[in-house]
Design a protein around this motif. Structure first.
Motif, PDB file in Angstrom:
ATOM      1  N   VAL A  17       0.838  -1.198   0.000  1.00  0.00           N
ATOM      2  CA  VAL A  17       0.000   0.000   0.000  1.00  0.00           C
ATOM      3  C   VAL A  17       0.874   1.250   0.000  1.00  0.00           C
ATOM      4  N   ALA A  18       1.967   1.229   0.757  1.00  0.00           N
ATOM      5  CA  ALA A  18       2.865   2.382   0.797  1.00  0.00           C
ATOM      6  C   ALA A  18       3.466   2.645  -0.574  1.00  0.00           C
ATOM      7  N   VAL A  19       3.919   1.591  -1.227  1.00  0.00           N
ATOM      8  CA  VAL A  19       4.498   1.745  -2.562  1.00  0.00           C
ATOM      9  C   VAL A  19       3.452   2.262  -3.528  1.00  0.00           C
ATOM     10  N   ALA A  20       2.258   1.681  -3.462  1.00  0.00           N
ATOM     11  CA  ALA A  20       1.208   2.060  -4.406  1.00  0.00           C
ATOM     12  C   ALA A  20       0.699   3.480  -4.166  1.00  0.00           C
ATOM     13  N   SER A  21       0.837   3.972  -2.951  1.00  0.00           N
ATOM     14  CA  SER A  21       0.338   5.317  -2.665  1.00  0.00           C
ATOM     15  C   SER A  21       1.271   6.412  -3.154  1.00  0.00           C
ATOM     16  N   LEU A  22       2.476   6.038  -3.524  1.00  0.00           N
ATOM     17  CA  LEU A  22       3.403   7.023  -4.067  1.00  0.00           C
ATOM     18  C   LEU A  22       2.885   7.504  -5.418  1.00  0.00           C
ATOM     19  N   ALA A  23       3.348   8.631  -5.853  1.00  0.00           N
ATOM     20  CA  ALA A  23       2.916   9.167  -7.151  1.00  0.00           C
ATOM     21  C   ALA A  23       3.211   8.173  -8.256  1.00  0.00           C
ATOM     22  N   GLN A  24       2.343   8.160  -9.263  1.00  0.00           N
ATOM     23  CA  GLN A  24       2.539   7.256 -10.385  1.00  0.00           C
ATOM     24  C   GLN A  24       3.798   7.632 -11.156  1.00  0.00           C
ATOM     25  N   VAL A  25       4.468   6.601 -11.642  1.00  0.00           N
ATOM     26  CA  VAL A  25       5.640   6.829 -12.477  1.00  0.00           C
ATOM     27  C   VAL A  25       5.161   7.017 -13.902  1.00  0.00           C
ATOM     28  N   ALA A  26       5.628   8.044 -14.557  1.00  0.00           N
ATOM     29  CA  ALA A  26       5.264   8.259 -15.962  1.00  0.00           C
ATOM     30  C   ALA A  26       5.838   7.124 -16.794  1.00  0.00           C
ATOM     31  N   HIS A  27       5.156   6.782 -17.868  1.00  0.00           N
ATOM     32  CA  HIS A  27       5.612   5.683 -18.708  1.00  0.00           C
ATOM     33  C   HIS A  27       7.035   5.893 -19.197  1.00  0.00           C
ATOM     34  N   ALA A  28       7.414   7.111 -19.456  1.00  0.00           N
ATOM     35  CA  ALA A  28       8.767   7.395 -19.931  1.00  0.00           C
ATOM     36  C   ALA A  28       9.806   7.102 -18.854  1.00  0.00           C
ATOM     37  N   ASP A  29       9.394   7.115 -17.583  1.00  0.00           N
ATOM     38  CA  ASP A  29      10.321   6.902 -16.483  1.00  0.00           C
ATOM     39  C   ASP A  29      10.491   5.431 -16.126  1.00  0.00           C
ATOM     40  N   VAL A  30       9.768   4.538 -16.776  1.00  0.00           N
ATOM     41  CA  VAL A  30       9.867   3.110 -16.486  1.00  0.00           C
ATOM     42  C   VAL A  30      11.189   2.583 -17.023  1.00  0.00           C
ATOM     43  N   ASP A  31      11.914   1.879 -16.161  1.00  0.00           N
ATOM     44  CA  ASP A  31      13.148   1.224 -16.580  1.00  0.00           C
ATOM     45  C   ASP A  31      12.758  -0.171 -17.075  1.00  0.00           C
ATOM     46  N   LYS A  32      12.534  -0.280 -18.381  1.00  0.00           N
ATOM     47  CA  LYS A  32      12.046  -1.525 -18.979  1.00  0.00           C
ATOM     48  C   LYS A  32      13.022  -2.672 -18.778  1.00  0.00           C
ATOM     49  N   ASP A  33      14.320  -2.406 -18.912  1.00  0.00           N
ATOM     50  CA  ASP A  33      15.315  -3.461 -18.729  1.00  0.00           C
ATOM     51  C   ASP A  33      15.308  -3.992 -17.297  1.00  0.00           C
ATOM     52  N   ALA A  34      15.198  -3.086 -16.343  1.00  0.00           N
ATOM     53  CA  ALA A  34      15.156  -3.507 -14.936  1.00  0.00           C
ATOM     54  C   ALA A  34      13.880  -4.303 -14.656  1.00  0.00           C
ATOM     55  N   ALA A  35      12.749  -3.850 -15.210  1.00  0.00           N
ATOM     56  CA  ALA A  35      11.486  -4.574 -15.012  1.00  0.00           C
ATOM     57  C   ALA A  35      11.562  -5.977 -15.611  1.00  0.00           C
ATOM     58  N   MET A  36      12.119  -6.082 -16.808  1.00  0.00           N
ATOM     59  CA  MET A  36      12.266  -7.398 -17.437  1.00  0.00           C
ATOM     60  C   MET A  36      13.192  -8.291 -16.608  1.00  0.00           C
ATOM     61  N   ALA A  37      14.237  -7.714 -16.044  1.00  0.00           N
ATOM     62  CA  ALA A  37      15.147  -8.487 -15.194  1.00  0.00           C
ATOM     63  C   ALA A  37      14.396  -9.007 -13.961  1.00  0.00           C
ATOM     64  N   THR A  38      13.550  -8.177 -13.380  1.00  0.00           N
ATOM     65  CA  THR A  38      12.756  -8.599 -12.219  1.00  0.00           C
ATOM     66  C   THR A  38      11.803  -9.724 -12.613  1.00  0.00           C
ATOM     67  N   LEU A  39      11.169  -9.579 -13.767  1.00  0.00           N
ATOM     68  CA  LEU A  39      10.268 -10.638 -14.244  1.00  0.00           C
ATOM     69  C   LEU A  39      11.014 -11.948 -14.449  1.00  0.00           C
ATOM     70  N   ARG A  40      12.189 -11.869 -15.043  1.00  0.00           N
ATOM     71  CA  ARG A  40      12.986 -13.084 -15.288  1.00  0.00           C
ATOM     72  C   ARG A  40      13.467 -13.702 -13.979  1.00  0.00           C
TER      73      ARG A  40
END
Length: 117
Positions: A17-40
């Motif tokens: 809930v704490a993480v989700a309550s933070l301001a939304q990250v703009a799509h341009a600010d998403v680190d796609k490589d890091a997210a894919m690494a987390t998924l893997r």
């Protein structure tokens, strides 16, 4: 032991809930490589595809489901961090794997990535 498990679950929920309550990250600010690494690292792609459903919904479907919903981040965070039940195409349910992340920023980036699909 039950108290310990309940306490850990409560802590995970509070963190989500704490993480989700933070301001939304703009799509341009998403680190796609890091997210894919987390998924893997968490073997998420075994059950979920980016655009195509497997045993679990595709992340594109998840993004569509939560588009425009104010509680999207909180719901996804809860799902990823508490082990709530996941429903499978054949109707059976299993506890969803609790993902492992290094910190709240990694979880927030992953959620933003999923919602950006």
């Amino acid at each position: 032991m039950i108290k310990d498990a309940s306490f850990r679950t409560a802590l995970r929920l509070v963190a989500a809930v704490a993480v989700a309550s933070l301001a939304q990250v703009a799509h341009a600010d998403v680190d796609k490589d890091a997210a894919m690494a987390t998924l893997r690292q968490n073997n998420c792609l075994k059950c979920h595809g980016l655009e195509k459903a497997k045993d679990g919904p595709a992340y594109a479907e998840v993004a569509k489901k939560y588009k425009g919903k104010a509680d999207a981040e909180a719901k996804i965070a809860k799902h990823l961090t508490t082990g709530e039940k996941a429903k499978f195409p054949d109707g059976h349910e299993e506890d969803h794997k609790i993902i492992k992340v290094a910190n709240d920023a990694e979880l927030k980036n992953l959620i933003a990535f999923i919602l950006s699909r």
